[in-house]
Design a protein around this motif. Sequence first.
Motif, mmCIF file in Angstrom:
data_model
loop_
_atom_site.group_PDB
_atom_site.id
_atom_site.type_symbol
_atom_site.label_atom_id
_atom_site.label_comp_id
_atom_site.label_asym_id
_atom_site.label_seq_id
_atom_site.Cartn_x
_atom_site.Cartn_y
_atom_site.Cartn_z
ATOM 1 N N PHE A 119 57.234 101.703 31.853
ATOM 2 C CA PHE A 119 55.887 101.935 32.391
ATOM 3 C C PHE A 119 55.575 103.433 32.259
ATOM 4 O O PHE A 119 55.658 104.187 33.231
ATOM 5 N N LYS A 120 55.238 103.860 31.080
ATOM 6 C CA LYS A 120 55.156 105.293 30.767
ATOM 7 C C LYS A 120 54.068 106.007 31.565
ATOM 8 O O LYS A 120 54.222 107.182 31.911
ATOM 9 N N ASP A 121 52.960 105.337 31.851
ATOM 10 C CA ASP A 121 51.840 105.992 32.536
ATOM 11 C C ASP A 121 51.788 105.681 34.030
ATOM 12 O O ASP A 121 50.870 106.127 34.719
ATOM 13 N N ALA A 122 52.735 104.920 34.518
ATOM 14 C CA ALA A 122 52.714 104.530 35.928
ATOM 15 C C ALA A 122 53.189 105.674 36.814
ATOM 16 O O ALA A 122 54.093 106.447 36.452
ATOM 17 N N LYS B 264 50.141 94.752 29.982
ATOM 18 C CA LYS B 264 49.505 95.631 30.955
ATOM 19 C C LYS B 264 50.542 96.217 31.902
ATOM 20 O O LYS B 264 51.261 95.488 32.575
ATOM 21 N N SER B 265 50.603 97.520 31.987
ATOM 22 C CA SER B 265 51.516 98.197 32.911
ATOM 23 C C SER B 265 50.803 98.474 34.222
ATOM 24 O O SER B 265 49.579 98.661 34.251
ATOM 25 N N PRO B 266 51.534 98.534 35.310
ATOM 26 C CA PRO B 266 50.899 98.887 36.588
ATOM 27 C C PRO B 266 50.485 100.357 36.609
ATOM 28 O O PRO B 266 51.077 101.197 35.911
ATOM 29 N N PHE C 296 58.595 91.841 32.247
ATOM 30 C CA PHE C 296 57.433 91.800 33.123
ATOM 31 C C PHE C 296 56.179 92.249 32.374
ATOM 32 O O PHE C 296 55.120 91.607 32.460
ATOM 33 N N LYS C 297 56.303 93.324 31.647
ATOM 34 C CA LYS C 297 55.162 93.835 30.887
ATOM 35 C C LYS C 297 54.724 92.836 29.820
ATOM 36 O O LYS C 297 53.526 92.618 29.586
#
Length: 683
Positions: free
Chosen positions: A451-454, A430-432, A423-424
């Motif tokens: 998604f490390k920062d999600a 771009k991560s959500p 998906f990324k």
Amino acid sequence: MVVQVESRIYSASFDTDIDIQDEYFTQDGFTYTGLLLGAIQHPPGYVVQQRVDDCGNEEMSNNLQSNMEFGNRKQSNEESSTTFEKQLDEDPWNLSMFDDIQLDQIYDAAPVDKRDQKDEQDKSMDNEDNTDQQREITEEDINIFLNNEKLEAEGVKQDENAENETVNILKPEVGMEFGTREEAHKFFNLYAYNDGFSVSIVSSYRTASKKRNNERQSTVIAKSNCKVEMVVSEKNGLWKITGLHLQHNHALCPQSRFYRSHIYMSDGEKEMIKTMKHCNMPIRDMVAVLAFIRGGMTQLPYNKRKVSNYSSSINREVTNNDMMEVLDWFAMKKKENPGFYHSLDLDENNKVRSVFWADARAILYYDICGDCISFDTTFLTNKYNLPFAPFVGISPHGKTYLFACAFIVNESTQSFEWCFREFKKAMGGKSPISIITDQDKAMGSAIPEIFKDAVHKCCLFHVKKKIDDKGGPLFQANEGLYEEMQDIIDKSLTVHEFESLWQAMINEHNVGHIKIFQDLWKSRKKWVPVYFKNNFFPFIQTTARSEGTNALFKKGVGPQFSMTSFLREYQRIMDNIHATEDQLDHNVVNKKVPEKMYLTRYYIERQAHELYNISIFMKFQNILKDVTRLQIRDEEKGKMYWVFQATNYPIKEHRKRDYLVQVNEETQDYSCICCRFNKDGLL
């Protein structure tokens, strides 16, 4: 279908003493048809003689045998009228041409010797016994029969002679021949429909021996032990009726459409069902359309169950090249738009484990409004029983939008990591910003890896459902506990408020030792709304949008459907989503909210109309309407205000709360303790 059948030759004989000369038959304008119909006068002195048999029936005694032969056979009498020949060739089954023939008044046309008369009668009887002449039953004949039955049901009076003739033609007789066994079965089934019973093939066998000592296997469930049967045997490429018994031992139901053998669905109707199925039309609507075409439910030769079974079987077939068709579909989408993305996860044997794809337009939408996504899996959408995992978000108009889809081999952490990674990659890296899921542990482990920062939030609905399922008896035994808990979860304005009120509730009702409350407290930072009030989760607290998407797919596909069938349903849903978005985009440019639709005279409402599209503006109006129940108290004029619900408001709060609003007039910055703007993007 043309069915060859053997039939008897209808004949009659009569006597005359009149010697008619050849000139009578060679005169201008003479035809046998005209003579039969009375258009040409018979010779003077001609007398018709009749006799009555023992039963009182009149029969003709004549020296001339009159043969009426149907079908396309060549006329035996070369002197027959050319007019009659032409009419017979054009429509050999038009029985109306014989309506005016009086079989009991056929005139003799030539003297016949007594000895010749006797020989001719013996020959006629011999022909009848041997049934050595044939006639044909065509589709046209069958259609005429069915049309007569329909007209009779509507109350239209029919010609009895023509009707009886057609029924006689459709009645089976020993010696009838058919091109195939299927033609024989169809003929007998048509006769059964008219007579009022159902038929089936009892047994079928092939043998080169004349002795048949083997036992026949029957597939018929005997109900009345009726002995009616028609036996056909194949010889020299033709199937001939060799045995026939038509005496029933039960009541008949003529023209009943509910017998199994009379259930029939045409190829055109099957194609129409396929079209309606692809349009996701409910079965009841399909039946209504088919019944309307047939002329009503009473004319439908099948029921709702038959339509449902055929509808379910359309995409149920298991094909060995299903995955090849999927790859072809992906290649076609890639050719239409190079922005289309797909990926396959293969095992060590080069077999497909998981599939991921994303529409080109969806990728563009994600770049605009993909900050928050909802992710959930569901089963029973394909025949491979692979979990279906849609990536769902919110469109610029606040509608549910489908960013991407995947079929994963299982719900393990490794499968979710592969899915999130693809998906990324599809979304350009771009991560959500935020993601909401259920409380699945494998999802929870995979999200921070990819998604490390999600910000990951668990669905509030699933948490509350577990509380209701496990704590029912507990809430019944502790009055007020359930209402107190709901207020603390939904209405707490700060983390401190939630934690202090929760502990007070536990102590007051003495439920701290109960496991469900212990688990809720440990996982509170994953699901309690107050912990996420500063994070962007627009108009979403649960995975309801994901579940709604799953339900939408399940309306059109199920566990018996192939992957290609699912992709067709996916394309139909995406087309509907994009059509809705296009319509709303059009409304933004070409439509405005009329003045009378404003709720207040505040300038902020007009300003919101200029900044938001119509769909988001309507959400803003709902919030503005709710503000009318609030009142304001100055804490520090121009800097700090308290907002609270009016005391005379009819709907009372479980616990009174005041909302602190901070203002910076120089920078025109406003902030409320509820943080709605941070969460939903609305004031």
